[in-house]
Design a protein around this motif. Structure first.
Motif, PDB file in Angstrom:
ATOM      1  N   ARG A 187     -91.745  17.732  -7.629  1.00 23.96           N
ATOM      2  CA  ARG A 187     -91.461  16.509  -6.867  1.00 23.96           C
ATOM      3  C   ARG A 187     -90.876  15.460  -7.802  1.00 23.96           C
ATOM      4  N   GLY A 188     -89.865  14.723  -7.300  1.00 23.30           N
ATOM      5  CA  GLY A 188     -89.290  13.703  -8.154  1.00 23.30           C
ATOM      6  C   GLY A 188     -87.987  13.170  -7.612  1.00 23.30           C
ATOM      7  N   ILE A 189     -87.145  12.731  -8.526  1.00 18.27           N
ATOM      8  CA  ILE A 189     -85.846  12.147  -8.219  1.00 18.27           C
ATOM      9  C   ILE A 189     -84.788  12.902  -9.004  1.00 18.27           C
ATOM     10  N   LEU A 190     -83.679  13.220  -8.337  1.00 25.20           N
ATOM     11  CA  LEU A 190     -82.548  13.892  -8.970  1.00 25.20           C
ATOM     12  C   LEU A 190     -81.316  13.024  -8.762  1.00 25.20           C
ATOM     13  N   ALA A 191     -80.637  12.697  -9.848  1.00 23.10           N
ATOM     14  CA  ALA A 191     -79.412  11.892  -9.782  1.00 23.10           C
ATOM     15  C   ALA A 191     -78.271  12.670 -10.418  1.00 23.10           C
ATOM     16  N   ALA A 192     -77.085  12.618  -9.798  1.00 19.09           N
ATOM     17  CA  ALA A 192     -75.925  13.338 -10.309  1.00 19.09           C
ATOM     18  C   ALA A 192     -74.711  12.429 -10.304  1.00 19.09           C
ATOM     19  N   VAL A 193     -73.953  12.481 -11.389  1.00 18.46           N
ATOM     20  CA  VAL A 193     -72.723  11.693 -11.502  1.00 18.46           C
ATOM     21  C   VAL A 193     -71.630  12.576 -12.091  1.00 18.46           C
ATOM     22  N   ASP A 194     -70.393  12.166 -11.853  1.00 11.58           N
ATOM     23  CA  ASP A 194     -69.241  12.850 -12.420  1.00 11.58           C
ATOM     24  C   ASP A 194     -68.542  11.857 -13.350  1.00 11.58           C
ATOM     25  N   VAL A 195     -68.541  12.156 -14.655  1.00 10.71           N
ATOM     26  CA  VAL A 195     -67.980  11.244 -15.656  1.00 10.71           C
ATOM     27  C   VAL A 195     -66.957  11.998 -16.497  1.00 10.71           C
ATOM     28  N   LEU A 196     -65.688  11.631 -16.365  1.00 11.88           N
ATOM     29  CA  LEU A 196     -64.612  12.198 -17.182  1.00 11.88           C
ATOM     30  C   LEU A 196     -64.596  13.723 -17.132  1.00 11.88           C
ATOM     31  N   GLY A 197     -64.861  14.273 -15.946  1.00 15.33           N
ATOM     32  CA  GLY A 197     -64.831  15.714 -15.781  1.00 15.33           C
ATOM     33  C   GLY A 197     -66.125  16.418 -16.111  1.00 15.33           C
ATOM     34  N   GLY A 199     -70.017  17.035 -15.175  1.00 18.55           N
ATOM     35  CA  GLY A 199     -71.047  16.877 -14.164  1.00 18.55           C
ATOM     36  C   GLY A 199     -72.383  16.684 -14.845  1.00 18.55           C
ATOM     37  N   ILE A 200     -73.023  15.550 -14.617  1.00 14.79           N
ATOM     38  CA  ILE A 200     -74.273  15.208 -15.289  1.00 14.79           C
ATOM     39  C   ILE A 200     -75.367  15.054 -14.237  1.00 14.79           C
ATOM     40  N   THR A 201     -76.441  15.813 -14.404  1.00 14.08           N
ATOM     41  CA  THR A 201     -77.576  15.755 -13.482  1.00 14.08           C
ATOM     42  C   THR A 201     -78.839  15.436 -14.269  1.00 14.08           C
ATOM     43  N   GLY A 202     -79.542  14.388 -13.867  1.00 10.68           N
ATOM     44  CA  GLY A 202     -80.810  14.012 -14.489  1.00 10.68           C
ATOM     45  C   GLY A 202     -81.940  14.059 -13.483  1.00 10.68           C
ATOM     46  N   GLN A 203     -83.117  14.419 -13.961  1.00  6.27           N
ATOM     47  CA  GLN A 203     -84.283  14.515 -13.082  1.00  6.27           C
ATOM     48  C   GLN A 203     -85.489  13.848 -13.730  1.00  6.27           C
ATOM     49  N   ALA A 204     -86.260  13.115 -12.925  1.00  3.37           N
ATOM     50  CA  ALA A 204     -87.566  12.600 -13.311  1.00  3.37           C
ATOM     51  C   ALA A 204     -88.589  13.265 -12.392  1.00  3.37           C
ATOM     52  N   LEU A 205     -89.610  13.924 -12.965  1.00  8.53           N
ATOM     53  CA  LEU A 205     -90.477  14.827 -12.210  1.00  8.53           C
ATOM     54  C   LEU A 205     -91.954  14.569 -12.484  1.00  8.53           C
ATOM     55  N   ASN A 206     -92.785  14.944 -11.511  1.00 10.77           N
ATOM     56  CA  ASN A 206     -94.227  14.919 -11.763  1.00 10.77           C
ATOM     57  C   ASN A 206     -94.605  15.913 -12.847  1.00 10.77           C
ATOM     58  N   LYS A 225     -94.353  11.216 -16.924  1.00 10.31           N
ATOM     59  CA  LYS A 225     -93.388  11.937 -16.120  1.00 10.31           C
ATOM     60  C   LYS A 225     -92.599  12.872 -17.026  1.00 10.31           C
ATOM     61  N   ASN A 226     -92.115  13.964 -16.444  1.00 18.14           N
ATOM     62  CA  ASN A 226     -91.280  14.913 -17.167  1.00 18.14           C
ATOM     63  C   ASN A 226     -89.821  14.661 -16.823  1.00 18.14           C
ATOM     64  N   PHE A 227     -88.930  15.020 -17.749  1.00 21.77           N
ATOM     65  CA  PHE A 227     -87.520  14.690 -17.575  1.00 21.77           C
ATOM     66  C   PHE A 227     -86.653  15.912 -17.893  1.00 21.77           C
ATOM     67  N   ALA A 228     -85.582  16.061 -17.107  1.00 24.04           N
ATOM     68  CA  ALA A 228     -84.631  17.157 -17.320  1.00 24.04           C
ATOM     69  C   ALA A 228     -83.215  16.605 -17.251  1.00 24.04           C
ATOM     70  N   LEU A 229     -82.324  17.191 -18.045  1.00 21.79           N
ATOM     71  CA  LEU A 229     -80.923  16.771 -18.081  1.00 21.79           C
ATOM     72  C   LEU A 229     -80.041  18.009 -18.155  1.00 21.79           C
ATOM     73  N   HIS A 230     -79.018  18.054 -17.307  1.00 19.63           N
ATOM     74  CA  HIS A 230     -78.055  19.150 -17.322  1.00 19.63           C
ATOM     75  C   HIS A 230     -76.656  18.566 -17.342  1.00 19.63           C
TER      76      HIS A 230
END
Length: 383
Positions: A187-197, A199-206, A225-230
């Motif tokens: 459970r958490g929040i997932l945010a995604a943006v496109d920057v200069l080609g 694709g960046i996805t960040g997550q903040a999780l229980n 909280k736990n964090f993930a970045l792709h």
């Protein structure tokens, strides 16, 4: 308008979309449930043909603050298998049905949509809700999307729910010792943006999965909280590469375990052929939550090969899984007898589309580490 956010949330086929737009399932899937490029973009648009589109079946209520579909977008997915295990005495098992899902998704506004599915039946029990989230598209008119709810942490990499194989992507299920951390549902929040080609996805999780709330009515059982970045990018036509990082702390009875993961992923597509590669390294500094910490490392990943001839109803697939731990603390929840230090399998299979929404599939998995072969013959359907 981000295909990267589509990768993070397109969890399963919904024939309700085909009913809404009066199109074939093949527009978004090849074969079901694998997404086509159009299907990925459709999900990125918030399950619309175009960003900000008001679907034709939207009711005219006279209220500009209310968007309602004429019919509630519901669908069902039914999977069934016959399996045989050849280790020791051969055992045949009728897993009929194996799973029955209820799925739903619809727009809430031009930029807000919802998606959820629940297992009405999973391996003989009520499985409950797995994916369930609200998505905000193109925030501020920019290529930035945010999803809030329950989803799979691994979805920005490769999506377990869209694979063709019965055999799972084992590295995403890996847990060490008593730590609840893995890359399946959280459970958490997932945010995604496109920057200069990129694709960046960040997550903040229980960081503790999708289990029930505690007696104090809280889902998270510690303060952090736990964090993930792709981060991913197309380097050339048909070649995508990505990098992944995860960091989190889990506490049990005042003893803390720190989990760190680093990984690489890639997809190479050439005509009817597709190769998906995943590697992950994981370190836990105290996964058994003992007062004297005992650290452990894990390395693993998978290689998946798909063959999908154009114009054919046949397709083929192969999957190699390897997960190797420095201590016998590995849990995959794939039917193993107890904690492991190594899991290694190779799978091959073929499938055939009887209908666009009814796929017959057969595969064999050789367990290299434990021995024996597991056969699976069944169907995947959605309606």
């Amino acid at each position: 308008m981000l295909t990267v956010i589509a990768e993070a949330r397109a969890a399963a086929a919904i024939p309700g979309f085909a009913r809404r737009y009066k199109v074939s399932c093949m527009l978004c899937h090849n074969p079901v449930p694998v997404l086509t490029d159009f299907g990925a973009q459709f999900a990125a648009n918030g399950y619309r043909l175009a960003p900000g589109e008001v679907p034709a079946d939207t009711l005219v209520t006279g209220d500009p603050l209310l968007t309602l579909a004429q019919d509630l977008g519901l669908a069902f997915r039914l999977d069934a298998y016959v399996r045989e295990y050849t280790k020791g005495n051969a055992v045949t098992d009728f897993e009929t049905p194996y799973a029955l899902k209820l799925l739903s998704s619809a727009p809430i506004s031009k930029t807000i949509s919802y998606y959820f599915y629940a297992f009405l039946f999973e391996r003989g029990e009520i499985g409950g809700v797995e994916d369930a989230f609200i998505t905000f598209n193109d925030i501020g008119g920019e290529p930035a999307d945010v999803s809030i709810g329950q989803f799979q942490v691994s979805d920005p990499l490769f999506k377990r729910e869209l694979r063709l194989e019965y055999e799972d992507f084992a590295i995403y299920r890996a847990r060490m010792g008593d730590s609840p951390v893995d890359l399946t549902y959280d459970r958490g929040i997932l945010a995604a943006v496109d920057v200069l080609g990129f694709g960046i996805t960040g997550q903040a999780l229980n960081g503790n999965g999708r289990g029930p709330a505690q007696a104090n009515r809280r889902f998270d059982n510690d303060f952090g909280k736990n964090f993930a970045l792709h981060i991913t990018r197309d380097l050339a036509p048909g070649l995508r590469v990505g990098g992944f990082g995860y960091f989190g702390r889990t506490t049990s009875e005042s003893v803390r375990n720190e989990t760190t993961m680093l990984g690489l992923d890639a997809t190479l597509t050439r005509g009817i052929l597709e190769l998906n590669l995943q590697y992950l390294h994981r370190n836990d500094d105290g996964p058994t939550f003992e007062t004297t910490p005992r650290g452990t490392d894990l390395d693993g990943g998978f290689a998946e090969f798909l063959v999908r001839p154009r114009g054919s109803r046949w397709h083929g697939f192969a999957l190699y899984n390897l997960v190797n731990a420095t201590d016998a603390l590995l849990s995959l929840r794939l039917g193993e007898a107890g904690p492991l230090d190594r899991y290694e399998t190779v799978t091959g299979g073929v499938g055939y589309l009887l209908r666009r929404n009814f796929r017959v599939t057969g595969e064999a998995t050789h367990d290299i580490e434990q021995g024996g072969v597991r056969w699976a013959l069944g169907f995947v359907s959605a309606f």
